[in-house]
Design a protein around this motif. Structure first.
Motif, short mmCIF file in Angstrom:
data_model
loop_
_atom_site.label_atom_id
_atom_site.label_comp_id
_atom_site.label_asym_id
_atom_site.label_seq_id
_atom_site.Cartn_x
_atom_site.Cartn_y
_atom_site.Cartn_z
N GLU A 27 0.85 -1.19 0.00
CA GLU A 27 0.00 0.00 0.00
C GLU A 27 0.88 1.24 0.00
O GLU A 27 1.79 1.35 0.80
CB GLU A 27 -0.89 -0.04 1.23
N GLN A 28 0.59 2.17 -0.88
CA GLN A 28 1.34 3.41 -0.93
C GLN A 28 0.92 4.31 0.20
O GLN A 28 -0.21 4.26 0.67
CB GLN A 28 1.09 4.13 -2.25
N ALA A 29 1.85 5.16 0.65
CA ALA A 29 1.54 6.10 1.72
C ALA A 29 0.38 7.00 1.29
O ALA A 29 0.36 7.52 0.18
CB ALA A 29 2.76 6.93 2.04
N GLY A 30 -0.58 7.17 2.18
CA GLY A 30 -1.69 8.06 1.91
C GLY A 30 -2.75 7.52 1.00
O GLY A 30 -3.65 8.25 0.62
N VAL A 31 -2.68 6.24 0.65
CA VAL A 31 -3.68 5.66 -0.24
C VAL A 31 -4.54 4.67 0.55
O VAL A 31 -4.03 3.75 1.17
CB VAL A 31 -3.02 4.94 -1.44
N ASN A 32 -5.83 4.88 0.48
CA ASN A 32 -6.78 3.99 1.14
C ASN A 32 -7.32 3.02 0.08
O ASN A 32 -8.01 3.46 -0.85
CB ASN A 32 -7.90 4.82 1.75
N PRO A 33 -7.02 1.73 0.21
CA PRO A 33 -7.51 0.77 -0.79
C PRO A 33 -9.03 0.79 -0.95
O PRO A 33 -9.53 0.58 -2.06
CB PRO A 33 -7.04 -0.59 -0.25
N ALA A 34 -9.76 1.08 0.12
CA ALA A 34 -11.22 1.15 0.01
C ALA A 34 -11.64 2.29 -0.92
O ALA A 34 -12.60 2.16 -1.68
CB ALA A 34 -11.84 1.33 1.40
N ASN A 35 -10.91 3.40 -0.88
CA ASN A 35 -11.22 4.52 -1.79
C ASN A 35 -10.89 4.15 -3.23
O ASN A 35 -11.65 4.49 -4.15
CB ASN A 35 -10.44 5.78 -1.39
N CYS A 36 -9.80 3.46 -3.45
CA CYS A 36 -9.45 3.00 -4.81
C CYS A 36 -10.53 2.06 -5.32
O CYS A 36 -10.97 2.17 -6.48
CB CYS A 36 -8.09 2.32 -4.82
N ASN A 37 -10.98 1.14 -4.49
CA ASN A 37 -12.04 0.21 -4.89
C ASN A 37 -13.33 0.96 -5.19
O ASN A 37 -14.05 0.63 -6.14
CB ASN A 37 -12.29 -0.84 -3.81
N ALA A 38 -13.64 1.99 -4.40
CA ALA A 38 -14.85 2.78 -4.63
C ALA A 38 -14.78 3.50 -5.97
O ALA A 38 -15.77 3.57 -6.70
CB ALA A 38 -15.05 3.78 -3.49
N ILE A 39 -13.61 4.01 -6.32
CA ILE A 39 -13.43 4.67 -7.61
C ILE A 39 -13.66 3.66 -8.73
O ILE A 39 -14.38 3.94 -9.70
CB ILE A 39 -12.04 5.31 -7.72
N VAL A 40 -13.07 2.48 -8.62
CA VAL A 40 -13.24 1.45 -9.65
C VAL A 40 -14.71 1.05 -9.76
O VAL A 40 -15.24 0.90 -10.87
CB VAL A 40 -12.33 0.23 -9.37
N ARG A 41 -15.41 0.92 -8.64
CA ARG A 41 -16.85 0.57 -8.67
C ARG A 41 -17.65 1.66 -9.39
O ARG A 41 -18.56 1.36 -10.17
CB ARG A 41 -17.39 0.32 -7.27
N GLU A 42 -17.33 2.93 -9.13
CA GLU A 42 -18.02 4.03 -9.83
C GLU A 42 -17.77 3.95 -11.34
O GLU A 42 -18.68 4.14 -12.14
CB GLU A 42 -17.53 5.38 -9.30
N LEU A 43 -16.52 3.66 -11.72
CA LEU A 43 -16.19 3.55 -13.14
C LEU A 43 -16.88 2.35 -13.76
O LEU A 43 -17.33 2.41 -14.92
CB LEU A 43 -14.68 3.48 -13.34
N LEU A 44 -17.00 1.26 -13.03
CA LEU A 44 -17.74 0.09 -13.52
C LEU A 44 -19.21 0.46 -13.75
O LEU A 44 -19.81 0.06 -14.74
CB LEU A 44 -17.65 -1.07 -12.53
N GLY A 45 -19.77 1.23 -12.85
CA GLY A 45 -21.16 1.65 -12.96
C GLY A 45 -21.41 2.61 -14.11
O GLY A 45 -22.54 2.77 -14.57
N ALA A 46 -20.35 3.24 -14.61
CA ALA A 46 -20.48 4.19 -15.72
C ALA A 46 -20.63 3.47 -17.06
O ALA A 46 -20.83 4.12 -18.09
CB ALA A 46 -19.28 5.13 -15.76
N LYS A 47 -20.52 2.14 -17.07
CA LYS A 47 -20.73 1.32 -18.27
C LYS A 47 -19.88 1.77 -19.46
O LYS A 47 -20.36 1.91 -20.58
CB LYS A 47 -22.21 1.34 -18.68
N GLY A 48 -18.59 2.02 -19.21
CA GLY A 48 -17.67 2.37 -20.28
C GLY A 48 -17.53 3.86 -20.54
O GLY A 48 -16.64 4.28 -21.26
N ARG A 49 -18.41 4.66 -19.96
CA ARG A 49 -18.32 6.12 -20.12
C ARG A 49 -17.22 6.65 -19.22
O ARG A 49 -17.10 6.25 -18.08
CB ARG A 49 -19.67 6.75 -19.73
N ALA A 50 -16.41 7.55 -19.73
CA ALA A 50 -15.35 8.16 -18.92
C ALA A 50 -15.98 9.16 -17.94
O ALA A 50 -16.97 9.82 -18.27
CB ALA A 50 -14.35 8.87 -19.82
N LEU A 51 -15.42 9.24 -16.75
CA LEU A 51 -15.91 10.15 -15.72
C LEU A 51 -14.84 11.16 -15.35
O LEU A 51 -13.65 10.84 -15.32
CB LEU A 51 -16.29 9.38 -14.45
#
Length: 85
Positions: free
Chosen positions: A1-25
């Motif tokens: 884990e990199q300093a200052g990076v919360n894996p849960a936040n990274c996962n949340a970002i990926v989930r949001e991008l998955l929900g965008a169905k291929g659309r860039a956010l």
């Protein structure tokens, strides 16, 4: 884990991008209760890991998931993240 990076936040970002169905956010379209600098850092970490692709659209950074590359290299990873694991 990199300093200052919360894996849960990274996962949340990926989930949001998955929900965008291929659309860039844009960064501000991803719902996270963190500062702009922290949000930007998390996107930078995901880019460095090869999980997302970012392109400029005027003054906005538009980010999309590198879905096909991830599915090919890490089968099942996106399904696990989508499930909240």
């Amino acid at each position: 884990e990199q300093a200052g990076v919360n894996p849960a936040n990274c996962n949340a970002i990926v989930r949001e991008l998955l929900g965008a169905k291929g659309r860039a956010l844009a960064c501000n379209e991803v719902r996270l209760n963190i500062s702009k600098a922290t949000r930007s850092h998390h996107f930078e970490v995901l880019r460095a890991a090869g999980m997302v692709h970012t392109k400029m659209d005027g003054t906005k950074c538009m980010t999309s998931l590198r879905r096909s590359e991830l599915n090919k290299r890490f089968p099942g990873l996106l399904k696990l993240i989508a499930a909240g694991n």
